[in-house]
Design an enzyme around this catalytic site. Structure first.
Site, PDB file in Angstrom:
ATOM      1  N   LEU A 122      -3.807  51.893   5.113  1.00 16.54           N
ATOM      2  CA  LEU A 122      -3.855  52.934   6.130  1.00 16.54           C
ATOM      3  C   LEU A 122      -4.669  54.084   5.551  1.00 16.54           C
ATOM      4  O   LEU A 122      -4.559  54.393   4.357  1.00 16.54           O
ATOM      5  CB  LEU A 122      -2.451  53.440   6.478  1.00 16.54           C
ATOM      6  N   ASP A 123      -5.480  54.727   6.384  1.00 11.74           N
ATOM      7  CA  ASP A 123      -6.210  55.914   5.937  1.00 11.74           C
ATOM      8  C   ASP A 123      -5.232  56.942   5.400  1.00 11.74           C
ATOM      9  O   ASP A 123      -4.059  56.983   5.813  1.00 11.74           O
ATOM     10  CB  ASP A 123      -6.990  56.538   7.098  1.00 11.74           C
ATOM     11  N   ARG A 124      -5.714  57.814   4.519  1.00 10.49           N
ATOM     12  CA  ARG A 124      -4.863  58.850   3.934  1.00 10.49           C
ATOM     13  C   ARG A 124      -4.113  59.636   5.019  1.00 10.49           C
ATOM     14  O   ARG A 124      -2.910  59.894   4.911  1.00 10.49           O
ATOM     15  CB  ARG A 124      -5.715  59.823   3.108  1.00 10.49           C
ATOM     16  N   THR A 126      -3.449  58.817   8.116  1.00 10.69           N
ATOM     17  CA  THR A 126      -2.705  58.009   9.088  1.00 10.69           C
ATOM     18  C   THR A 126      -1.321  57.719   8.523  1.00 10.69           C
ATOM     19  O   THR A 126      -1.172  57.348   7.364  1.00 10.69           O
ATOM     20  CB  THR A 126      -3.438  56.680   9.364  1.00 10.69           C
ATOM     21  N   ARG A 223     -10.597  55.010  15.220  1.00  7.42           N
ATOM     22  CA  ARG A 223     -11.256  56.313  15.218  1.00  7.42           C
ATOM     23  C   ARG A 223     -12.642  56.229  15.846  1.00  7.42           C
ATOM     24  O   ARG A 223     -13.027  57.085  16.653  1.00  7.42           O
ATOM     25  CB  ARG A 223     -11.312  56.847  13.784  1.00  7.42           C
TER      26      ARG A 223
END
Length: 283
Positions: A122-124, A126, A223
């Site tokens: 997961l993105d930082r 998110t 995104r």
């Protein structure tokens, strides 16, 4: 053991003075062994003749996890909730605290030889549900069969503007430029195929809350696709957002359901929609 049973049920009966939650904690901390092998899995089968040992000397304080909580752990996988702001994993040169580093320390408390392996990221910024494997074999199995193993992977996205369509599907080919920015191409096979489906949950003139399901799992897919339809994710300046009204990225990994790589059992985990995502509709 005199007759077949499952480990947790046997321990609850044998350690009745400690209560169910306390017994589960004893098991999770690696204090229980079956025939000399440490076991943490609740449904570990026991057969007549098996010897179960509880080591009281191994009692330690529970891990103090930062920005992270364990939803499920067994011998093969760990499923966690990650807060926004915490990195999933970093390079060896980076010393910052990550989910990977904390969980590595966690499993080594029970067995110094234990390791964990990242299955997806997961993105930082998110938050939500993510999974790690406890062996390289399980990691490879999950990654190689991801499309078949994952039954549901649903996000919640708070986006800018009023989305008028009740539902929709976004399809494009994603590419990454030298500046590490992912962008869409409508030219077939010009990049990695990405398919995103969404349903409208709630909307106002300023914001919309979407349930987003991934048919493919590409880097920054949601995104980029939200930017493509003119409704960038709140707080996502990299992909066109102008609003930072909730103080974080408006993206949350809400549900992860998958077939367990060893037992084949269907596992489903859900992380609540962050209150900040709903607060904007009351203001």
């Amino acid at each position: 053991m005199q007759q077949p049973d499952e480990l947790l049920a046997f321990l609850i009966q044998s350690l009745s003075a400690h209560g169910r939650n306390a017994v589960k904690s004893i098991l999770a901390r690696g204090q229980v062994s079956v025939n000399g092998r440490t076991v943490t899995r609740h449904d570990q089968p026991l057969l007549p003749g098996h010897q179960v040992t509880v080591s009281w000397a191994k009692i330690v304080k529970a891990d103090k996890l930062v920005g992270l909580s364990i939803l499920h752990e067994d011998d093969d996988v760990i499923v966690v909730h990650k807060d926004a702001g915490l990195l999933s994993i970093a390079s060896e040169q980076e010393k910052e605290m990550t989910a990977y580093r904390q969980l590595s320390d966690h499993v080594r408390r029970a067995d110094p030889r234990s390791r964990i392996f990242i299955v997806h990221r997961l993105d930082r910024d998110t938050s939500g549900v993510m999974m790690f494997a406890k062996s390289e074999q399980i990691q490879q199995q999950l990654q190689n069969t991801w499309q078949e193993s994952v039954l549901e992977r649903t996000y919640v996205a708070l986006v800018e503007g009023e989305v008028r369509e009740e539902q929709g599907t976004i399809r494009s080919w994603l590419k990454e430029n030298k500046a590490m920015r992912v962008y869409s191409s409508q030219k077939p096979d010009d990049g990695q195929l990405a398919v995103t489906r969404y349903k409208l949950m709630k909307s106002s003139k300023l914001f919309s809350l979407l349930e987003v399901e991934l048919e493919t799992g590409r880097k920054n897919q949601i995104r980029v696709h939200m930017q493509d339809i003119g409704h960038p994710v709140v707080g996502d300046k990299k992909y066109g957002a102008s609003s930072g009204s909730i103080g974080r990225l408006g993206l949350h990994a809400h549900i992860l359901s998958f077939r367990h790589p060893v037992t084949g059992q269907t596992m489903r985990f859900e992380s609540k929609v962050p209150p900040a995502f709903l607060r904007v509709f009351r203001e």
